[in-house]
Design a protein around this motif. Structure first.
Motif, PDB file in Angstrom:
ATOM      1  N   THR A   1      63.149  33.663 -15.367  1.00  0.00           N
ATOM      2  CA  THR A   1      64.441  34.292 -15.588  1.00  0.00           C
ATOM      3  C   THR A   1      65.471  33.423 -14.888  1.00  0.00           C
ATOM      4  N   ILE A   2      66.618  33.246 -15.528  1.00  0.00           N
ATOM      5  CA  ILE A   2      67.675  32.494 -14.859  1.00  0.00           C
ATOM      6  C   ILE A   2      68.855  33.410 -14.551  1.00  0.00           C
ATOM      7  N   PHE A   3      69.420  33.169 -13.392  1.00  0.00           N
ATOM      8  CA  PHE A   3      70.640  33.812 -12.931  1.00  0.00           C
ATOM      9  C   PHE A   3      71.582  32.692 -12.508  1.00  0.00           C
ATOM     10  N   THR A   4      72.843  33.013 -12.315  1.00  0.00           N
ATOM     11  CA  THR A   4      73.789  32.029 -11.806  1.00  0.00           C
ATOM     12  C   THR A   4      74.686  32.671 -10.756  1.00  0.00           C
ATOM     13  N   ILE A   5      75.254  31.809  -9.921  1.00  0.00           N
ATOM     14  CA  ILE A   5      76.304  32.223  -8.997  1.00  0.00           C
ATOM     15  C   ILE A   5      77.524  31.385  -9.348  1.00  0.00           C
ATOM     16  N   PRO A   6      78.466  31.969 -10.096  1.00  0.00           N
ATOM     17  CA  PRO A   6      79.651  31.211 -10.482  1.00  0.00           C
ATOM     18  C   PRO A   6      80.657  31.101  -9.333  1.00  0.00           C
ATOM     19  N   ASN A   7      81.295  29.970  -9.239  1.00  0.00           N
ATOM     20  CA  ASN A   7      82.443  29.742  -8.372  1.00  0.00           C
ATOM     21  C   ASN A   7      83.419  28.887  -9.165  1.00  0.00           C
ATOM     22  N   ALA A   8      84.654  28.812  -8.722  1.00  0.00           N
ATOM     23  CA  ALA A   8      85.669  28.066  -9.469  1.00  0.00           C
ATOM     24  C   ALA A   8      85.317  26.589  -9.616  1.00  0.00           C
ATOM     25  N   ASP A   9      84.715  25.996  -8.582  1.00  0.00           N
ATOM     26  CA  ASP A   9      84.475  24.554  -8.598  1.00  0.00           C
ATOM     27  C   ASP A   9      83.010  24.156  -8.693  1.00  0.00           C
ATOM     28  N   LYS A  10      82.093  25.104  -8.518  1.00  0.00           N
ATOM     29  CA  LYS A  10      80.659  24.787  -8.548  1.00  0.00           C
ATOM     30  C   LYS A  10      79.882  26.053  -8.866  1.00  0.00           C
ATOM     31  N   TRP A  11      78.844  25.909  -9.660  1.00  0.00           N
ATOM     32  CA  TRP A  11      77.945  27.021  -9.943  1.00  0.00           C
ATOM     33  C   TRP A  11      76.573  26.690  -9.372  1.00  0.00           C
ATOM     34  N   THR A  12      75.804  27.751  -9.130  1.00  0.00           N
ATOM     35  CA  THR A  12      74.417  27.599  -8.725  1.00  0.00           C
ATOM     36  C   THR A  12      73.542  28.281  -9.765  1.00  0.00           C
TER      37      THR A  12
ATOM     38  N   ALA B   1      63.748  27.910  -7.585  1.00  0.00           N
ATOM     39  CA  ALA B   1      64.737  26.915  -7.156  1.00  0.00           C
ATOM     40  C   ALA B   1      66.146  27.462  -7.295  1.00  0.00           C
ATOM     41  N   ARG B   2      67.031  26.912  -6.483  1.00  0.00           N
ATOM     42  CA  ARG B   2      68.481  27.069  -6.633  1.00  0.00           C
ATOM     43  C   ARG B   2      69.018  25.659  -6.870  1.00  0.00           C
ATOM     44  N   ILE B   3      69.794  25.524  -7.952  1.00  0.00           N
ATOM     45  CA  ILE B   3      70.186  24.200  -8.425  1.00  0.00           C
ATOM     46  C   ILE B   3      71.700  24.163  -8.638  1.00  0.00           C
ATOM     47  N   ASP B   4      72.352  23.131  -8.134  1.00  0.00           N
ATOM     48  CA  ASP B   4      73.786  22.961  -8.346  1.00  0.00           C
ATOM     49  C   ASP B   4      74.063  22.624  -9.807  1.00  0.00           C
ATOM     50  N   MET B   5      75.139  23.219 -10.335  1.00  0.00           N
ATOM     51  CA  MET B   5      75.587  22.937 -11.697  1.00  0.00           C
ATOM     52  C   MET B   5      77.000  22.342 -11.630  1.00  0.00           C
ATOM     53  N   LYS B   6      77.300  21.461 -12.570  1.00  0.00           N
ATOM     54  CA  LYS B   6      78.642  20.898 -12.683  1.00  0.00           C
ATOM     55  C   LYS B   6      79.513  21.879 -13.454  1.00  0.00           C
ATOM     56  N   VAL B   7      80.776  21.947 -13.089  1.00  0.00           N
ATOM     57  CA  VAL B   7      81.723  22.831 -13.772  1.00  0.00           C
ATOM     58  C   VAL B   7      82.834  21.987 -14.381  1.00  0.00           C
ATOM     59  N   SER B   8      83.181  22.297 -15.630  1.00  0.00           N
ATOM     60  CA  SER B   8      84.297  21.628 -16.288  1.00  0.00           C
ATOM     61  C   SER B   8      85.042  22.653 -17.133  1.00  0.00           C
TER      62      SER B   8
ATOM     63  N   ALA C   1      79.568  25.342 -17.436  1.00  0.00           N
ATOM     64  CA  ALA C   1      78.689  24.958 -16.326  1.00  0.00           C
ATOM     65  C   ALA C   1      77.508  24.239 -16.956  1.00  0.00           C
ATOM     66  N   SER C   2      77.104  23.110 -16.382  1.00  0.00           N
ATOM     67  CA  SER C   2      76.029  22.336 -17.008  1.00  0.00           C
ATOM     68  C   SER C   2      75.122  21.704 -15.965  1.00  0.00           C
ATOM     69  N   VAL C   3      73.893  21.433 -16.407  1.00  0.00           N
ATOM     70  CA  VAL C   3      72.907  20.778 -15.556  1.00  0.00           C
ATOM     71  C   VAL C   3      71.952  19.979 -16.454  1.00  0.00           C
ATOM     72  N   ASP C   4      71.525  18.814 -15.965  1.00  0.00           N
ATOM     73  CA  ASP C   4      70.592  17.975 -16.715  1.00  0.00           C
ATOM     74  C   ASP C   4      69.157  18.420 -16.484  1.00  0.00           C
ATOM     75  N   ILE C   5      68.371  18.365 -17.548  1.00  0.00           N
ATOM     76  CA  ILE C   5      66.943  18.702 -17.499  1.00  0.00           C
ATOM     77  C   ILE C   5      66.182  17.536 -18.093  1.00  0.00           C
ATOM     78  N   THR C   6      65.154  17.081 -17.382  1.00  0.00           N
ATOM     79  CA  THR C   6      64.324  15.978 -17.885  1.00  0.00           C
ATOM     80  C   THR C   6      62.870  16.386 -17.880  1.00  0.00           C
ATOM     81  N   ALA C   7      62.140  15.840 -18.854  1.00  0.00           N
ATOM     82  CA  ALA C   7      60.693  16.075 -18.920  1.00  0.00           C
ATOM     83  C   ALA C   7      60.030  15.234 -17.850  1.00  0.00           C
ATOM     84  N   LYS C   8      58.956  15.756 -17.298  1.00  0.00           N
ATOM     85  CA  LYS C   8      58.207  15.008 -16.269  1.00  0.00           C
ATOM     86  C   LYS C   8      57.027  14.296 -16.893  1.00  0.00           C
TER      87      LYS C   8
END
Length: 174
Positions: free
Chosen positions: A96-107, A129-136, A167-174
């Motif tokens: 399950t995914i959740f997010t913590i939105p902020n004006a300049d950065k999401w988690t 995990a908790r992962i930083d997301m880019k905001v645009s 809000a975006s984040v990169d995902i790569t296959a291992k």
């Protein structure tokens, strides 16, 4: 005459009930996926709420608080392969995914707890995990909350779009 009044009253009542029911419909289900190649996939199922003229981030969805990332049931994230999300290892599985939105950065929060409604959030012990997301800023307002994947070299970029925020984040296959 009385029959006509009764019929008209019944018709107005029925139309009013139908209009009210449509205004309270649950957010429609939606899905997004990414093909990682070699039969490996990521799939996200979510409910897509509408802005309906409301201020979303910072008001309806408060800054600094865990959000279910959609509406109704919590949003699922299923990967058939081990992946890295924002540089953090996520084993193949259902989450399950959740997010913590902020004006300049999401988690982005990836939780192994599945099947819950969404909030209140009480699953810290189940977090992978908790992962930083880019905001645009989006070029135009987005009425419907949307999750989408853009294909990249050996992975994809996860986008969460609503109102004027991406809000975006990169995902790569291992």
């Amino acid at each position: 005459m009385q029959k006509r009044i009764a019929l008209l009253t019944s018709l107005i009542f029925t139309l009013t009930i139908c209009a009210l029911a449509q205004g309270n419909r649950p957010s429609p289900p939606a899905s997004a996926s990414c093909d990682l190649g070699g039969g490996r996939t990521i799939k996200t199922d979510y409910s897509s709420p509408r802005a309906k003229g409301r201020k979303i981030f910072g008001e309806l969805v408060p800054f600094g608080q865990v959000w279910r990332t959609g509406a109704n049931d919590a949003t699922t994230f299923v990967t058939s392969a081990d992946v890295q999300v924002g540089g953090k290892d996520i084993p193949a599985g259902k989450y399950t995914i959740f997010t913590i939105p902020n004006a300049d950065k999401w988690t982005l929060i990836v939780s192994k707890k599945t099947g819950e409604w969404g909030i209140p959030y009480k699953y810290e012990s189940d977090e992978v995990a908790r992962i930083d997301m880019k905001v645009s800023k989006l070029p135009a307002p987005m009425e419907n909350f949307t999750i989408a994947y853009d294909k990249t070299g050996n992975g994809c970029t996860l986008h969460l779009d609503w109102e004027t925020t991406r809000a975006s984040v990169d995902i790569t296959a291992k």
